[in-house]
Design an enzyme around this catalytic site. Structure first.
Site, mmCIF file in Angstrom:
data_model
loop_
_atom_site.group_PDB
_atom_site.id
_atom_site.type_symbol
_atom_site.label_atom_id
_atom_site.label_comp_id
_atom_site.label_asym_id
_atom_site.label_seq_id
_atom_site.Cartn_x
_atom_site.Cartn_y
_atom_site.Cartn_z
ATOM 1 N N LYS A 40 21.443 -5.404 -20.694
ATOM 2 C CA LYS A 40 20.431 -6.448 -20.483
ATOM 3 C C LYS A 40 19.019 -6.069 -20.918
ATOM 4 O O LYS A 40 18.178 -6.937 -21.119
ATOM 5 C CB LYS A 40 20.440 -6.852 -19.004
ATOM 6 C CG LYS A 40 20.495 -5.654 -18.049
ATOM 7 C CD LYS A 40 21.187 -6.012 -16.730
ATOM 8 C CE LYS A 40 21.399 -4.779 -15.856
ATOM 9 N NZ LYS A 40 22.751 -4.303 -15.770
ATOM 10 N N TYR A 59 29.383 4.896 -14.792
ATOM 11 C CA TYR A 59 29.840 3.505 -14.691
ATOM 12 C C TYR A 59 29.586 2.840 -16.035
ATOM 13 O O TYR A 59 28.497 2.957 -16.594
ATOM 14 C CB TYR A 59 29.050 2.795 -13.583
ATOM 15 C CG TYR A 59 29.408 1.338 -13.393
ATOM 16 C CD1 TYR A 59 30.609 0.973 -12.782
ATOM 17 C CD2 TYR A 59 28.538 0.333 -13.805
ATOM 18 C CE1 TYR A 59 30.930 -0.366 -12.591
ATOM 19 C CE2 TYR A 59 28.863 -1.011 -13.614
ATOM 20 C CZ TYR A 59 30.053 -1.356 -13.009
ATOM 21 O OH TYR A 59 30.371 -2.678 -12.823
ATOM 22 N N ASP A 88 26.693 5.370 -23.553
ATOM 23 C CA ASP A 88 26.415 4.140 -22.813
ATOM 24 C C ASP A 88 24.943 4.191 -22.418
ATOM 25 O O ASP A 88 24.569 4.876 -21.458
ATOM 26 C CB ASP A 88 27.326 4.067 -21.583
ATOM 27 C CG ASP A 88 27.076 2.815 -20.762
ATOM 28 O OD1 ASP A 88 25.977 2.222 -20.909
ATOM 29 O OD2 ASP A 88 27.950 2.431 -19.970
HETATM 30 N N1 HOZ Z 1 26.201 -2.392 -10.674
HETATM 31 C C1 HOZ Z 1 24.852 -2.814 -10.819
HETATM 32 C C2 HOZ Z 1 23.896 -1.692 -10.810
HETATM 33 N N2 HOZ Z 1 24.230 -0.532 -11.553
HETATM 34 C C3 HOZ Z 1 24.472 -3.808 -9.745
HETATM 35 C C4 HOZ Z 1 24.595 -5.184 -10.256
HETATM 36 C C5 HOZ Z 1 24.058 -6.302 -9.332
HETATM 37 O O1 HOZ Z 1 24.370 -6.337 -8.151
HETATM 38 O O2 HOZ Z 1 23.356 -7.137 -9.847
#
Ligand code: HOZ
Length: 432
Positions: free
Chosen positions: A268, A145, A240
């Protein structure tokens, strides 16, 4: 655990304004049943919901909180910075200070551009790669992802897989056609694409330690093989490291695995958990980015003083002791979960890398998307419910990583393992 009455009420109200009642899908608990807990505060390794329930947290804002929730030094630093202004829309010295620190830790990032999220970082890195190579296609791995930009929502992991929409509607056929899919940990699948799509592939993008189909470490030689293959075909290699950057080691996965990508994406974690991301890499590639070059990419909040301050506070504290403790507690938790499953006679594979891990409810090793999808998501949901009831907050999806932080103690991990023993028994009871 007290009944989450207030959380239920808030979720009901949120449905009338936010699609599905949330701002990001996985947190809606669809994959584990029930309705999400609304959080009112967090400190150290713990979060507290609006009904007053407290949990040992392993979501840790999906990874970036290496130092735990709201460490007091970080909170003070942000407050001091906020008094001087929250956003300037003009350069500030904090940006190049953090950029220099990032480069010192990850020397492959000769030039760095700050953005506001990992999604932005990945989509911008691909844009630069396309401009540099003058080619259009990218290769991504099923189950990886890279945020929610159109070209990545093809067999995407994380929330897309959790919700059963790995290939999202709304992505045009033309965009999807430029995304080629390979299998994680399967070099021949990449070699075959390079052969079929000669001189049209701009970049291969990969999570060097996959986290978004659940933790799936790279097989020996996989990343080295990718490096050789891409170099041979004039294709850029993009790591990534939104999850692994600074978590796997101060220099990310690239430093411990000894493979140097052309471009890297960070998220982040470089903002100590604030909304931030970055991409960067070889100077000859990054010089194409505007205003140095013609590849346009911009953002008012990019490099904002709050995120830069939080990032500086956070990266200055990446000590060897921090990583030693994270790895030790990660191993302790992984072993404890595996033991709990064995004791209850529940098939489980725990994939772990340092302070991130995923317990997959399957008897077969998980090394790619297909084997991850073979995991029993119903068993995970039962396990999740059992853990929550006992004061532990795991991610609400089988296809995500659990994260430890400096704030987790041995006692927290022991408490988690005790809860896991009981929750595994519930999984077994439900299955039989
Ligand atoms: N796709 C995020 C984890 N890999 C989740 C993001 C969220 O719900 O804050």
């Amino acid at each position: 655990m007290k009944k989450p009455i207030r959380s239920h009420q808030l979720f009901a109200r949120a449905q009338h304004i936010l699609p599905g009642g949330v701002d990001s899908p996985v947190r809606a608990f669809q994959a584990v049943g029930g309705s999400p807990l609304f959080i009112r505060r967090a400190a150290g390794a713990r979060i507290e919901d609006v009904d007053g329930n407290r949990f040992i947290d392993y979501v840790m804002s999906w990874g970036p909180l290496l130092h735990g929730h709201a460490p007091s030094g970080l909170v003070t630093a942000i407050a001091v910075a906020a008094r001087r202004g929250t956003s300037f829309g003009a350069p500030c010295a904090l940006e190049h200070e953090l950029g220099e620190r990032v480069r010192a830790l990850m020397p492959s990032m000769e030039r760095v551009r700050f953005v506001s999220s990992g999604t932005e970082a990945a989509m911008s890195a691909v844009r630069v790669a396309r401009a540099f190579t003058r080619r259009d296609k990218i290769v991504k791995f099923a189950g990886c992802y890279h945020g929610h930009a159109d070209g990545f929502l093809v067999k995407a992991g994380s929330g897309a897989t959790t919700l059963g929409v790995p290939t999202s509607p709304g992505v045009s056929k033309a965009v999807a056609a430029d995304t080629l899919l390979a299998r994680y940990n399967d070099l021949p699948s990449v070699a075959a694409l390079c052969k079929t799509h000669k001189k049209t592939i701009a970049a291969v993008i990969v999570e060097p330690i996959a986290g978004n189909m659940g933790v799936t470490p790279p097989a020996d030689g996989f990343l080295q093989g990718l490096r050789e293959l891409t170099a041979r075909h004039g294709i850029l290699l993009i790591f990534d490291e939104v999850i692994s950057g600074f978590r796997a080691s101060p220099g990310g996965a690239q430093s411990i695995l000894g493979v140097t990508p052309d471009l890297t994406c960070l998220g982040k974690i470089i903002g100590g958990g604030l909304p931030v991301g970055a991409y960067g890499g070889r100077a000859d590639i990054m010089k194409l980015v505007a205003p140095a070059g013609p590849v346009y990419q911009a953002g008012t909040l990019s490099g904002n003083p709050l995120a830069m301050t939080a990032g500086l506070w956070s990266v200055k504290r990446l000590t060897p002791g921090l990583y030693r403790n994270l790895a030790r507690r990660g191993a302790m938790l992984a072993a404890g979960l595996a033991d709990a499953a064995r004791a209850a006679n529940v098939p489980l594979q725990v994939n772990a890398h340092g302070s991130m891990l995923t317990p997959f409810f399957t008897s077969k090793p998980v090394r790619d998307y297909e084997s991850a999808l073979a995991a029993d998501t119903t068993a995970y949901a039962t396990f999740f419910g059992g853990m929550l009831k006992r004061g532990i907050n795991p991610p609400p999806s089988q296809f995500e990583a659990w994260f430890l932080s400096a704030a987790h103690t041995d006692r927290d991990v022991e408490q988690t393992i005790v809860a896991a023993r009981a929750a595994m028994k519930a999984v077994k009871r439900k299955a039989s």
